[in-house]
Design a protein around this motif. Structure first.
Motif, mmCIF file in Angstrom:
data_model
loop_
_atom_site.group_PDB
_atom_site.id
_atom_site.type_symbol
_atom_site.label_atom_id
_atom_site.label_comp_id
_atom_site.label_asym_id
_atom_site.label_seq_id
_atom_site.Cartn_x
_atom_site.Cartn_y
_atom_site.Cartn_z
ATOM 1 N N UNK A 59 0.837 -1.208 0.000
ATOM 2 C CA UNK A 59 0.000 0.000 0.000
ATOM 3 C C UNK A 59 0.867 1.251 0.000
ATOM 4 N N UNK A 60 1.934 1.220 0.791
ATOM 5 C CA UNK A 60 2.861 2.352 0.839
ATOM 6 C C UNK A 60 3.537 2.559 -0.511
ATOM 7 N N UNK A 61 3.876 1.492 -1.197
ATOM 8 C CA UNK A 61 4.507 1.597 -2.515
ATOM 9 C C UNK A 61 3.595 2.326 -3.492
ATOM 10 N N UNK A 62 2.319 1.987 -3.481
ATOM 11 C CA UNK A 62 1.361 2.664 -4.367
ATOM 12 C C UNK A 62 1.247 4.142 -4.013
ATOM 13 N N UNK A 63 1.202 4.450 -2.718
ATOM 14 C CA UNK A 63 1.115 5.849 -2.282
ATOM 15 C C UNK A 63 2.381 6.615 -2.664
ATOM 16 N N UNK A 64 3.535 5.981 -2.520
ATOM 17 C CA UNK A 64 4.815 6.627 -2.878
ATOM 18 C C UNK A 64 4.868 6.938 -4.367
ATOM 19 N N UNK A 65 4.400 6.007 -5.182
ATOM 20 C CA UNK A 65 4.384 6.244 -6.623
ATOM 21 C C UNK A 65 3.489 7.433 -6.960
ATOM 22 N N UNK A 66 2.351 7.517 -6.287
ATOM 23 C CA UNK A 66 1.445 8.649 -6.517
ATOM 24 C C UNK A 66 2.100 9.959 -6.102
ATOM 25 N N UNK A 67 2.786 9.945 -4.955
ATOM 26 C CA UNK A 67 3.464 11.166 -4.486
ATOM 27 C C UNK A 67 4.553 11.607 -5.461
ATOM 28 N N UNK A 68 5.351 10.664 -5.936
ATOM 29 C CA UNK A 68 6.447 11.043 -6.834
ATOM 30 C C UNK A 68 5.905 11.543 -8.169
ATOM 31 N N UNK A 69 4.816 10.948 -8.654
ATOM 32 C CA UNK A 69 4.230 11.438 -9.903
ATOM 33 C C UNK A 69 3.615 12.818 -9.715
ATOM 34 N N UNK A 70 3.009 13.059 -8.555
ATOM 35 C CA UNK A 70 2.470 14.380 -8.262
ATOM 36 C C UNK A 70 3.599 15.406 -8.207
ATOM 37 N N UNK A 71 4.703 15.052 -7.585
ATOM 38 C CA UNK A 71 5.863 15.942 -7.538
ATOM 39 C C UNK A 71 6.397 16.242 -8.924
ATOM 40 N N UNK A 72 6.485 15.222 -9.752
ATOM 41 C CA UNK A 72 6.971 15.410 -11.124
ATOM 42 C C UNK A 72 6.042 16.323 -11.911
ATOM 43 N N UNK A 73 4.739 16.128 -11.761
ATOM 44 C CA UNK A 73 3.768 16.974 -12.453
ATOM 45 C C UNK A 73 3.849 18.416 -11.970
ATOM 46 N N UNK A 87 14.139 15.200 -4.944
ATOM 47 C CA UNK A 87 13.700 14.687 -3.653
ATOM 48 C C UNK A 87 12.404 15.373 -3.245
ATOM 49 N N UNK A 88 11.562 14.626 -2.547
ATOM 50 C CA UNK A 88 10.346 15.156 -1.951
ATOM 51 C C UNK A 88 10.385 14.864 -0.462
ATOM 52 N N UNK A 89 9.736 15.721 0.321
ATOM 53 C CA UNK A 89 9.653 15.476 1.750
ATOM 54 C C UNK A 89 8.238 15.788 2.213
ATOM 55 N N UNK A 90 7.690 14.853 2.971
ATOM 56 C CA UNK A 90 6.379 15.018 3.567
ATOM 57 C C UNK A 90 6.595 15.105 5.075
ATOM 58 N N UNK A 92 4.695 15.256 8.806
ATOM 59 C CA UNK A 92 3.452 15.102 9.558
ATOM 60 C C UNK A 92 3.759 15.377 11.022
ATOM 61 N N UNK A 93 2.751 15.340 11.840
ATOM 62 C CA UNK A 93 2.979 15.565 13.269
ATOM 63 C C UNK A 93 3.731 14.411 13.922
ATOM 64 N N UNK A 94 3.827 13.277 13.210
ATOM 65 C CA UNK A 94 4.497 12.103 13.774
ATOM 66 C C UNK A 94 5.872 11.841 13.180
ATOM 67 N N UNK A 95 6.243 12.578 12.143
ATOM 68 C CA UNK A 95 7.555 12.366 11.539
ATOM 69 C C UNK A 95 7.594 12.828 10.100
ATOM 70 N N UNK A 96 8.562 12.294 9.372
ATOM 71 C CA UNK A 96 8.834 12.704 7.995
ATOM 72 C C UNK A 96 8.854 11.485 7.087
ATOM 73 N N UNK A 97 8.544 11.711 5.826
ATOM 74 C CA UNK A 97 8.767 10.712 4.787
ATOM 75 C C UNK A 97 9.548 11.414 3.689
ATOM 76 N N UNK A 98 10.707 10.859 3.358
ATOM 77 C CA UNK A 98 11.550 11.411 2.303
ATOM 78 C C UNK A 98 11.514 10.474 1.113
ATOM 79 N N UNK A 99 11.368 11.047 -0.076
ATOM 80 C CA UNK A 99 11.318 10.299 -1.317
ATOM 81 C C UNK A 99 12.466 10.762 -2.196
ATOM 82 N N UNK A 100 13.146 9.829 -2.855
ATOM 83 C CA UNK A 100 14.193 10.205 -3.783
ATOM 84 C C UNK A 100 14.242 9.220 -4.939
ATOM 85 N N UNK A 101 14.737 9.703 -6.064
ATOM 86 C CA UNK A 101 14.946 8.861 -7.241
ATOM 87 C C UNK A 101 16.056 7.873 -6.907
#
Length: 148
Positions: A59-73, A87-90, A92-101
């Motif tokens: 489920x996280x993989x699908x969400x990550x793909x959506x986030x990276x495509x949104x960033x690219x767009x 790189x993208x960074x999300x 939240x109040x509980x922490x961070x999620x970093x995305x990179x190619x």
């Protein structure tokens, strides 16, 4: 119509150096189209997601793909069609999620707690990608055989 299903190798073992970084909770490698290529969780975690199992990682993989495509767009809209996203960074109040190619057709996502040094995490992500980027890349899928 029949076809061969190729099982993707699990690349989770490559993520262990990231899950050893203080504050890192989970790491996942995903294909551009949202398939989980591998995942790992830090040891002895507590909280709502103490262990990232295969269903959660998929489920996280699908969400990550959506986030990276949104960033690219978004980058293309703001900076033109040739603008790449490094790189993208999300946050939240509980922490961070970093995305990179992470290579051709692959992305790396790392989830941290609020106490993590996100600069150190981002640097370690780049070190990992540079060291094993060819293993993290996914090639194009074989086209379907027209006769099948």
């Amino acid at each position: 119509m029949t076809g061969a299903v190729t099982r993707l190798p699990d690349l989770g073992w490559m993520l262990r150096p990231l899950t050893d970084v203080p504050g890192v909770r989970h790491a996942v490698v995903v294909s551009e189209d949202g398939l989980r290529l591998g995942h790992a969780s830090a040891e002895d975690l507590t909280g709502p997601v103490a262990l990232l199992g295969v269903p959660e990682a998929e489920s996280l993989a699908a969400a990550c793909a959506a986030m990276t495509m949104t960033g690219r767009s978004t980058a293309a809209l703001l900076f033109g069609g040739g603008a790449g996203v490094r790189q993208l960074m999300l946050e939240s109040e509980h922490g961070f999620v970093l995305f990179t190619h992470a290579g051709a057709g692959a992305h790396l996502a790392v989830a941290t707690g609020t106490e993590a040094d996100v600069g150190l995490v981002a640097q370690q992500m780049q070190v990992l990608v540079a060291r094993i980027g060819t293993h993290l890349s996914t090639g194009p899928r074989d086209p379907a055989d027209p006769s099948s």
